[in-house]
Design an enzyme around this catalytic site. Sequence first.
Site, mmCIF file in Angstrom:
data_model
loop_
_atom_site.group_PDB
_atom_site.id
_atom_site.type_symbol
_atom_site.label_atom_id
_atom_site.label_comp_id
_atom_site.label_asym_id
_atom_site.label_seq_id
_atom_site.Cartn_x
_atom_site.Cartn_y
_atom_site.Cartn_z
ATOM 1 N N SER A 134 0.918 -1.354 0.169
ATOM 2 C CA SER A 134 -0.083 0.101 -0.089
ATOM 3 C C SER A 134 0.898 1.379 0.122
ATOM 4 O O SER A 134 1.636 1.575 -0.904
ATOM 5 C CB SER A 134 -0.878 -0.043 1.060
ATOM 6 O OG SER A 134 -1.874 0.794 1.290
ATOM 7 N N ASP A 155 -5.558 -3.504 -2.664
ATOM 8 C CA ASP A 155 -4.604 -3.281 -1.689
ATOM 9 C C ASP A 155 -4.135 -4.552 -0.870
ATOM 10 O O ASP A 155 -4.815 -5.350 -0.433
ATOM 11 C CB ASP A 155 -5.132 -2.419 -0.446
ATOM 12 C CG ASP A 155 -4.182 -1.697 0.251
ATOM 13 O OD1 ASP A 155 -3.413 -2.229 0.699
ATOM 14 O OD2 ASP A 155 -4.341 -0.418 0.417
#
Length: 267
Positions: A37, A152
């Site tokens: 991320s 993610d």
Amino acid sequence: MLGLVLGGGAAKGYAHIGVLKVLEEMSIRPQIIIGASMGALVGGFAAAGFNTQQLEEMALSIDKKKKKWLFRLHLSKKGFIDGNNIMKLLNTYLHGKRIEELPVKYACVATDIEESCQIVIDKGDLVKGIRASISIPGVFMPYKYAGRVLIDGGFVNPVPAAVAQDFGADKIIAVNVLRKVDYRSYPLTSRSDENKDYNIKKVLIEWIDYATSQLIDYEFTKIKKGLLININTRGIGLSHFEKAREAISRGYEQTGNLRKELEKYKS
């Protein structure tokens, strides 16, 4: 071989720049950088050769006006943000850079929602890899890459330290910028009711924090030799991208307190 692992945390992840600043001052140079991320974004720039002064300047340029442009709403059943403006900004600095050609070995993690597995992206277009790794579910639209539907990676593996080990790192410095919870187990006993009001948002935040901490602790059981740096980013929200200076300062100050332990990770 030293691996540096930078975890997820959205705006809290600016603290990674402060951590990198300490490592830079101490001449600690990782041979492998793994990110999830926001850690994938900061780590990608670091692996591409950007120094911490450049990273700090870029971070501080994101004011409320630019944040609104970056995260422009694009209502869809798939998510609220299409991520196109973020990719435009990333391409300003990283256009044409391929992961396998970076001066430092790099990989980022994403999650394939069709095959329910972690995907380690260690080749191909750097910007596309970062875009896949930052695709917060429910916020960003999933990113289609290499025939996969990716979200993610930090939601499944917030600090992917074992990935660095798989890539050959025998020493690991990992950085967590999310809230660390010591989730303990007790038998049921009575206690006084403090009449606290727990709304849906508060309950969800607590649940995510507990789950994330457990995932990080589990990941570190796989590591043979490593240092986990937990940066306290309390008060910096996930969307507070205008608080870069504070986040970077926290990362720098708190990592600076660990210089003695970090000496062990010099080449």
